[in-house]
Design a protein around this motif. Structure first.
Motif, PDB file in Angstrom:
ATOM      1  N   GLN A  58       1.293 -38.180  46.813  1.00 43.74           N
ATOM      2  CA  GLN A  58       0.058 -37.732  46.164  1.00 43.74           C
ATOM      3  C   GLN A  58      -0.479 -36.452  46.791  1.00 43.74           C
ATOM      4  O   GLN A  58      -1.100 -35.641  46.114  1.00 43.74           O
ATOM      5  CB  GLN A  58      -1.004 -38.832  46.228  1.00 43.74           C
ATOM      6  N   ALA A  59      -0.203 -36.257  48.070  1.00 40.72           N
ATOM      7  CA  ALA A  59      -0.657 -35.061  48.770  1.00 40.72           C
ATOM      8  C   ALA A  59       0.268 -33.860  48.525  1.00 40.72           C
ATOM      9  O   ALA A  59      -0.005 -32.765  49.005  1.00 40.72           O
ATOM     10  CB  ALA A  59      -0.766 -35.337  50.267  1.00 40.72           C
ATOM     11  N   GLY A  60       1.365 -34.061  47.802  1.00 40.93           N
ATOM     12  CA  GLY A  60       2.277 -32.972  47.487  1.00 40.93           C
ATOM     13  C   GLY A  60       3.227 -32.613  48.612  1.00 40.93           C
ATOM     14  O   GLY A  60       3.786 -31.518  48.632  1.00 40.93           O
ATOM     15  N   LEU A  61       3.435 -33.541  49.545  1.00 42.02           N
ATOM     16  CA  LEU A  61       4.308 -33.260  50.689  1.00 42.02           C
ATOM     17  C   LEU A  61       5.696 -33.876  50.560  1.00 42.02           C
ATOM     18  O   LEU A  61       6.608 -33.474  51.277  1.00 42.02           O
ATOM     19  CB  LEU A  61       3.641 -33.748  51.978  1.00 42.02           C
ATOM     20  N   VAL A  62       5.850 -34.858  49.688  1.00 41.16           N
ATOM     21  CA  VAL A  62       7.166 -35.423  49.415  1.00 41.16           C
ATOM     22  C   VAL A  62       7.339 -35.560  47.910  1.00 41.16           C
ATOM     23  O   VAL A  62       6.372 -35.627  47.157  1.00 41.16           O
ATOM     24  CB  VAL A  62       7.402 -36.802  50.101  1.00 41.16           C
ATOM     25  N   ARG A  63       8.588 -35.576  47.502  1.00 38.43           N
ATOM     26  CA  ARG A  63       8.928 -35.875  46.111  1.00 38.43           C
ATOM     27  C   ARG A  63       9.920 -37.027  46.141  1.00 38.43           C
ATOM     28  O   ARG A  63      10.464 -37.340  47.202  1.00 38.43           O
ATOM     29  CB  ARG A  63       9.458 -34.646  45.387  1.00 38.43           C
ATOM     30  N   ASN A  64      10.115 -37.649  45.009  1.00 34.11           N
ATOM     31  CA  ASN A  64      11.017 -38.797  44.993  1.00 34.11           C
ATOM     32  C   ASN A  64      11.886 -38.782  43.750  1.00 34.11           C
ATOM     33  O   ASN A  64      11.602 -38.060  42.788  1.00 34.11           O
ATOM     34  CB  ASN A  64      10.247 -40.106  45.122  1.00 34.11           C
ATOM     35  N   ARG A  65      12.935 -39.598  43.807  1.00 39.00           N
ATOM     36  CA  ARG A  65      13.848 -39.742  42.683  1.00 39.00           C
ATOM     37  C   ARG A  65      14.312 -41.194  42.662  1.00 39.00           C
ATOM     38  O   ARG A  65      14.762 -41.726  43.680  1.00 39.00           O
ATOM     39  CB  ARG A  65      15.047 -38.800  42.856  1.00 39.00           C
ATOM     40  N   ARG A  66      14.192 -41.808  41.520  1.00 41.21           N
ATOM     41  CA  ARG A  66      14.643 -43.190  41.374  1.00 41.21           C
ATOM     42  C   ARG A  66      16.159 -43.216  41.348  1.00 41.21           C
ATOM     43  O   ARG A  66      16.799 -42.416  40.686  1.00 41.21           O
ATOM     44  CB  ARG A  66      14.085 -43.817  40.097  1.00 41.21           C
ATOM     45  N   GLU A  67      16.706 -44.169  42.105  1.00 43.30           N
ATOM     46  CA  GLU A  67      18.153 -44.393  42.141  1.00 43.30           C
ATOM     47  C   GLU A  67      18.391 -45.877  41.949  1.00 43.30           C
ATOM     48  O   GLU A  67      18.335 -46.646  42.908  1.00 43.30           O
ATOM     49  CB  GLU A  67      18.738 -43.920  43.476  1.00 43.30           C
ATOM     50  N   GLY A  68      18.620 -46.274  40.720  1.00 42.97           N
ATOM     51  CA  GLY A  68      18.783 -47.700  40.425  1.00 42.97           C
ATOM     52  C   GLY A  68      17.482 -48.428  40.701  1.00 42.97           C
ATOM     53  O   GLY A  68      16.448 -48.095  40.162  1.00 42.97           O
ATOM     54  N   ARG A  69      17.533 -49.404  41.594  1.00 39.74           N
ATOM     55  CA  ARG A  69      16.338 -50.175  41.929  1.00 39.74           C
ATOM     56  C   ARG A  69      15.557 -49.550  43.078  1.00 39.74           C
ATOM     57  O   ARG A  69      14.458 -49.990  43.391  1.00 39.74           O
ATOM     58  CB  ARG A  69      16.739 -51.607  42.296  1.00 39.74           C
ATOM     59  N   GLY A  70      16.120 -48.546  43.724  1.00 38.98           N
ATOM     60  CA  GLY A  70      15.467 -47.928  44.877  1.00 38.98           C
ATOM     61  C   GLY A  70      14.920 -46.542  44.562  1.00 38.98           C
ATOM     62  O   GLY A  70      15.120 -46.002  43.469  1.00 38.98           O
ATOM     63  N   ILE A  71      14.255 -45.980  45.539  1.00 37.77           N
ATOM     64  CA  ILE A  71      13.696 -44.637  45.412  1.00 37.77           C
ATOM     65  C   ILE A  71      14.121 -43.828  46.635  1.00 37.77           C
ATOM     66  O   ILE A  71      14.010 -44.299  47.768  1.00 37.77           O
ATOM     67  CB  ILE A  71      12.154 -44.669  45.310  1.00 37.77           C
ATOM     68  N   ARG A  72      14.613 -42.632  46.376  1.00 36.74           N
ATOM     69  CA  ARG A  72      14.992 -41.706  47.450  1.00 36.74           C
ATOM     70  C   ARG A  72      13.871 -40.678  47.573  1.00 36.74           C
ATOM     71  O   ARG A  72      13.371 -40.155  46.582  1.00 36.74           O
ATOM     72  CB  ARG A  72      16.315 -41.024  47.131  1.00 36.74           C
ATOM     73  N   TYR A  73      13.499 -40.401  48.811  1.00 35.01           N
ATOM     74  CA  TYR A  73      12.415 -39.453  49.091  1.00 35.01           C
ATOM     75  C   TYR A  73      12.944 -38.196  49.755  1.00 35.01           C
ATOM     76  O   TYR A  73      13.928 -38.235  50.492  1.00 35.01           O
ATOM     77  CB  TYR A  73      11.359 -40.105  49.996  1.00 35.01           C
ATOM     78  N   PHE A  74      12.267 -37.087  49.483  1.00 39.14           N
ATOM     79  CA  PHE A  74      12.620 -35.778  50.009  1.00 39.14           C
ATOM     80  C   PHE A  74      11.348 -35.082  50.472  1.00 39.14           C
ATOM     81  O   PHE A  74      10.295 -35.227  49.838  1.00 39.14           O
ATOM     82  CB  PHE A  74      13.247 -34.902  48.910  1.00 39.14           C
ATOM     83  N   ALA A  75      11.445 -34.305  51.542  1.00 34.24           N
ATOM     84  CA  ALA A  75      10.319 -33.463  51.933  1.00 34.24           C
ATOM     85  C   ALA A  75      10.138 -32.410  50.846  1.00 34.24           C
ATOM     86  O   ALA A  75      11.114 -31.827  50.377  1.00 34.24           O
ATOM     87  CB  ALA A  75      10.584 -32.800  53.284  1.00 34.24           C
ATOM     88  N   ASP A  76       8.920 -32.183  50.422  1.00 33.25           N
ATOM     89  CA  ASP A  76       8.627 -31.147  49.429  1.00 33.25           C
ATOM     90  C   ASP A  76       8.253 -29.878  50.187  1.00 33.25           C
ATOM     91  O   ASP A  76       7.101 -29.698  50.599  1.00 33.25           O
ATOM     92  CB  ASP A  76       7.488 -31.600  48.514  1.00 33.25           C
ATOM     93  N   MET A  77       9.243 -29.043  50.394  1.00 34.60           N
ATOM     94  CA  MET A  77       9.023 -27.849  51.206  1.00 34.60           C
ATOM     95  C   MET A  77       8.099 -26.852  50.511  1.00 34.60           C
ATOM     96  O   MET A  77       7.418 -26.085  51.183  1.00 34.60           O
ATOM     97  CB  MET A  77      10.366 -27.207  51.576  1.00 34.60           C
ATOM     98  N   GLU A  78       8.037 -26.869  49.197  1.00 28.85           N
ATOM     99  CA  GLU A  78       7.075 -26.006  48.501  1.00 28.85           C
ATOM    100  C   GLU A  78       5.652 -26.440  48.824  1.00 28.85           C
ATOM    101  O   GLU A  78       4.770 -25.609  49.024  1.00 28.85           O
ATOM    102  CB  GLU A  78       7.315 -26.018  46.991  1.00 28.85           C
ATOM    103  N   GLY A  79       5.437 -27.753  48.880  1.00 28.73           N
ATOM    104  CA  GLY A  79       4.119 -28.263  49.259  1.00 28.73           C
ATOM    105  C   GLY A  79       3.767 -27.856  50.685  1.00 28.73           C
ATOM    106  O   GLY A  79       2.634 -27.451  50.965  1.00 28.73           O
ATOM    107  N   MET A  80       4.735 -27.951  51.593  1.00 30.60           N
ATOM    108  CA  MET A  80       4.485 -27.559  52.977  1.00 30.60           C
ATOM    109  C   MET A  80       4.252 -26.057  53.075  1.00 30.60           C
ATOM    110  O   MET A  80       3.377 -25.603  53.807  1.00 30.60           O
ATOM    111  CB  MET A  80       5.644 -27.986  53.873  1.00 30.60           C
ATOM    112  N   ARG A  81       5.023 -25.266  52.325  1.00 23.91           N
ATOM    113  CA  ARG A  81       4.804 -23.815  52.331  1.00 23.91           C
ATOM    114  C   ARG A  81       3.405 -23.482  51.824  1.00 23.91           C
ATOM    115  O   ARG A  81       2.743 -22.596  52.355  1.00 23.91           O
ATOM    116  CB  ARG A  81       5.852 -23.109  51.471  1.00 23.91           C
ATOM    117  N   GLY A  82       2.976 -24.204  50.799  1.00 24.19           N
ATOM    118  CA  GLY A  82       1.627 -23.991  50.269  1.00 24.19           C
ATOM    119  C   GLY A  82       0.562 -24.286  51.311  1.00 24.19           C
ATOM    120  O   GLY A  82      -0.406 -23.540  51.457  1.00 24.19           O
TER     121      GLY A  82
END
Length: 110
Positions: A58-82
């Motif tokens: 919600q703070a714009g620092l991570v993004r996620n992607r659903r993979e089957g029943r799970g969720i993979r998370y990634f650092a949102d570097m654009e959010g950190m750059r902002g």
């Protein structure tokens, strides 16, 4: 990034588990990590980790992607750059050459 969004991001990072999770995701790079693995590595229960990741999202620092029943998370570097851009917006009274050491320190050398 504006002041309201910057405050949300700083607030999200001001909690130790969330800060550790964000740093872990930065280390993971483009591959990201499944939510369960993040919790396992940090020793945090799944439902608690899910809440922390939701706040970071919600703070714009991570993004996620659903993979089957799970969720993979990634650092949102654009959010950190902002966020970093907002914090350094008026750096050094307009003398950008004074900010170069800081900019070099936070620049990705990948």
């Amino acid at each position: 990034m504006d002041k309201t969004n910057s405050l949300a991001a700083l607030s999200a990072l001001s909690q130790d588990v969330r800060l550790d999770a964000f740093r872990l995701l930065v280390q993971a790079g483009a591959e990201g990590l499944p939510a369960g693995e993040i919790g396992d590595r940090l020793g945090v229960r799944q439902n608690t980790m899910s809440s922390h990741l939701s706040i970071l999202h919600q703070a714009g620092l991570v993004r996620n992607r659903r993979e089957g029943r799970g969720i993979r998370y990634f650092a949102d570097m654009e959010g950190m750059r902002g966020l970093l851009g907002f914090l350094m917006e008026d750096c050094c009274g307009g003398r950008s050459e004074l900010c170069q050491p800081v900019i070099q320190e936070v620049a990705c050398s990948c």
